[in-house]
Design a protein around this motif. Structure first.
Motif, short mmCIF file in Angstrom:
data_model
loop_
_atom_site.label_atom_id
_atom_site.label_comp_id
_atom_site.label_asym_id
_atom_site.label_seq_id
_atom_site.Cartn_x
_atom_site.Cartn_y
_atom_site.Cartn_z
N SER A 1 8.04 0.67 2.39
CA SER A 1 7.13 0.26 1.32
C SER A 1 6.84 -1.24 1.38
N ARG B 1 -6.46 -1.94 5.91
CA ARG B 1 -5.78 -2.63 4.81
C ARG B 1 -6.21 -4.09 4.74
N THR C 1 -6.03 1.77 -0.34
CA THR C 1 -6.54 1.52 -1.69
C THR C 1 -5.69 0.42 -2.34
N LEU C 2 -6.35 -0.51 -3.02
CA LEU C 2 -5.62 -1.59 -3.70
C LEU C 2 -5.14 -1.10 -5.06
N SER C 3 -3.85 -1.25 -5.32
CA SER C 3 -3.30 -0.88 -6.62
C SER C 3 -3.69 -1.97 -7.65
N ASP C 4 -3.45 -1.70 -8.93
CA ASP C 4 -3.72 -2.70 -9.97
C ASP C 4 -2.93 -3.97 -9.70
N GLU C 5 -1.69 -3.79 -9.29
CA GLU C 5 -0.83 -4.93 -8.99
C GLU C 5 -1.41 -5.74 -7.82
N ALA C 6 -1.88 -5.03 -6.81
CA ALA C 6 -2.46 -5.71 -5.65
C ALA C 6 -3.71 -6.49 -6.05
N ARG C 7 -4.52 -5.90 -6.92
CA ARG C 7 -5.74 -6.59 -7.37
C ARG C 7 -5.39 -7.85 -8.14
N GLN D 1 -2.49 4.78 3.08
CA GLN D 1 -3.61 4.42 2.20
C GLN D 1 -4.01 2.97 2.40
N PHE E 1 0.83 -1.21 0.00
CA PHE E 1 0.00 0.00 0.00
C PHE E 1 0.86 1.26 0.00
N ALA E 2 0.28 2.33 -0.49
CA ALA E 2 0.94 3.63 -0.42
C ALA E 2 0.84 4.17 1.01
#
Lengths: 445, 173
Positions: B158, B119, B73-79, B71, B67-68
């Motif tokens: 990170s 998260r 929010t799920l990034s494209d990579e996380a999804r 945050q 995560f940032a």
């Protein structure tokens, strides 16, 4: 009586001799007064000659008790000890007249004398306080009796009485601190609940290191402790009885995380955060486990709550504005008002026992600070700055703040520090190893 | 070795991996199953090339998403990672899972606990949206208490801002 401003950038504590107790005779040089002005102070010189051992068994305590009293007073930063090597006068008998001239010659302003007698596992400690410049005793002599194991507590009680007579404020020496004792590497830190005297002596462990424990809080009477533990595999709040070291879970709601517990001033209500489905809100519950009440209902994070000393209000942090900020609302909930308004993030608010200030953690431009502000958010002042300072707790007289300071990097460690509300006297507090999350007890009975 | 014995060993090894193994997040060289405690034979778990193995789930599919700062929010990579996890979990329906949420050290303790919960919940919700039964998933937040990386720079931070899917047998039905 000494005048004392509630608080301000210019903080004046009057330290006054004579006139407070006993005959209001005019001191030779007028009332002695120390003004703390934006961090500048001239500490008041005092002497504590070794207490008189009134029998052979008291010998080992007589010197040690005098040392603890001197350490308590000098540790405040408001007093400066005149070492024994400079003493001219001798105190060989508790009831002998004070040689004022001898103490005055070395500029002693306060003199503490005392005597100890011991019999079996009991000791009796008595003391008197003298105002050297006005040439008279300050208040009556006092006597404390207890077990030999509690000799440090008796020394702290003498120091509290001395501090209180000279400053007109309550003391904070006969107190304990519950905290988290830490060991092991940063990625596998072992944490144990521990309790110690305010000065770092007598560390005792309350839990083993099998489960992570976080953020303990003393009850208003110091006999119970609330904390968060991973004992069940999931963070939950527990209530421990200090004397028996027995703990039980409070308000166990399956599928939720409970954390950040605090006692209400009544000692029966517990305020805490409950997380469900990723969202944390504030709740209260009785120590019996009943009466669960939801106090906030927002999609943001609401945590780190604390009551005002009269129990009528709650201060807490929320990120409802986008970043962590400090809010105040009624004890029953309702619309909160934001009180923090500077740049950066504000968190972990704790209400001063005097009711006039809120201490907090502030994060700004990559640094952490401990600060204080008035209850309406005005007159913010930062007292510390470091890589990571967090989690303030108040001394029972509202004069000193203890907190966690953590150093950076792979070898980074947490330790306890204290600072007074003027930003003076920043110093580490011994805890026999790495430590975090202190919570200060009230003055012990 | 009987099936039952094997199953008990599996539970034993997973139990160790979940409770005692400091490398349970895959930080060490041992990888999954290499609990290395008490000389228990961990062969039964299979390697990272065996698509039915926990090691495959952890290493090949990836057991964690990042995560940032501040945050959830799920990034494209996380999804993408979570979609792979969800597919695997549908095939391997014997497993229950705990999604652990973590934060880096830049923040106060209690806020980070709440942030870790956000998260974990974000990852959980995504897995459920991909067809994993909600009853198989629990979440837990460790806040900033269990970093995998110990330096105090963004490099480490990170990798500490993460949600990790931890498997355990005995999901039941």
């Amino acid at each position: 009586m000494t005048y004392q401003r509630p608080f301000g950038l210019l903080l004046a504590i009057g330290l006054i001799f004579g006139g407070l107790y006993g005959a209001p005779a005019v001191a030779q040089n007028g009332p002695l007064r120390i003004e703390i002005t934006e961090g500048v102070i001239e500490p008041l010189p005092f002497a504590v000659p070794n207490f008189v051992a009134e029998n052979g068994a008291a010998g080992e305590y007589a010197a040690n008790i005098a040392r603890v009293i001197a350490s308590d007073l000098a540790g405040t930063g408001l007093f400066r000890e005149i070492p024994a090597s400079a003493h001219i006068g001798r105190v060989d008998s508790f009831d002998a007249p004070i040689a004022y001239a001898d103490w005055k010659a070395i500029n002693t302003q306060a003199l503490v004398t005392g005597a100890v007698s011991a019999s079996g596992d009991r000791i009796v400690v008595k003391f008197r306080l003298f105002d050297i410049f006005s040439g008279q005793q300050m208040g009556e002599g006092l006597q404390f009796a207890g077990t030999t194991q509690s000799w440090r507590r008796m020394a702290h009680k003498v120091a509290d009485a001395v501090y209180s007579r000279i400053t007109g404020e309550g003391g904070y020496f006969d107190t304990r601190v519950v905290f988290v004792s830490e060991s092991g590497p940063k990625n596998e830190r072992a944490k144990r609940l521990a309790v110690m005297d305010y000065d770092g002596a007598n560390v005792q462990f309350l839990t083993d290191s099998r489960s992570i424990v976080l953020a303990p809080r003393f009850s208003p009477t110091g006999d119970r402790i609330l904390y968060t533990s991973y004992q069940s595999g999931f963070p939950k709040i527990y209530l421990m009885d200090v004397a028996s070291v027995q703990a039980r879970a409070l308000s166990d709601q399956p599928g939720t995380m409970t954390f950040a517990p605090r006692f209400a001033p009544n000692g029966r209500t517990v305020l805490f955060s409950l997380e469900q489905g990723g969202n944390s809100d504030l709740y209260s519950v009785d120590t019996s486990g009943g009466g669960l009440t939801r106090l906030t209902n927002a999609p943001s994070i609401e945590t780190a709550p604390d009551y005002s000393p009269d129990g009528s209000q709650i201060v807490f942090e929320s990120d409802r504005s986008g970043t962590q900020q400090i809010y105040v609302m009624g004890a029953g909930g309702g619309e909160p008002r934001r009180i923090s308004n500077g740049p950066g993030r504000y968190s972990t608010p704790v209400w001063s026992p005097r009711g006039d200030l809120i201490a907090f953690t502030k994060q700004h431009q990559g640094r952490f600070h401990i600060g204080v502000m008035r209850v309406d958010g005005s007159e913010e002042r930062l007292l510390t700055a470091s890589f990571l300072d967090e989690g303030p707790t108040w001394s029972p007289n509202g004069r000193v703040i203890m907190f966690t300071r953590e150093t950076s990097g792979a070898a980074g460690q947490s330790s306890l520090y204290s600072v007074d509300i003027t930003g003076r006297n920043l110093k580490p507090v011994g805890s026999n190893g790495a430590a975090s999350d202190p919570s200060w007890s009230p003055l012990l009975p | 070795m009987s099936y039952l014995t094997k199953a008990m060993l599996l539970v034993g090894v997973l139990g160790l991996a979940a409770c005692n193994n400091p490398d349970r997040f895959g930080a060490g060289a041992g990888g999954a199953g290499g609990a290395g405690a008490g000389g228990i034979d961990s062969q039964g778990l299979g390697g990272a090339n065996d698509p039915r193995s926990v090691a495959y789930f952890q290493q090949t599919l990836g057991d964690r998403v990042f995560f940032a700062v501040d945050q959830n929010t799920l990034s494209d990579e996380a999804r993408q990672t979570l979609t792979g996890q969800a597919q695997w979990l549908q095939t391997n329906s014997d497993y229950a899972l705990i999604v652990e949420g973590h934060a880096d050290e830049q923040g106060t303790r209690q806020y980070n606990l709440a942030l870790g919960a956000r998260r974990a919940s974000a990852a959980q919700n995504f897995l459920v949206s991909q067809g994993v039964a909600a009853s198989r998933i629990r979440t837990v937040s460790y806040g900033k208490e269990r970093p995998v990386e110990v330096c105090s720079t963004e490099d480490c931070y990170s990798r500490n801002r993460r949600a990790v899917t931890v498997l355990s047998l005995g999901a039941g039905s």
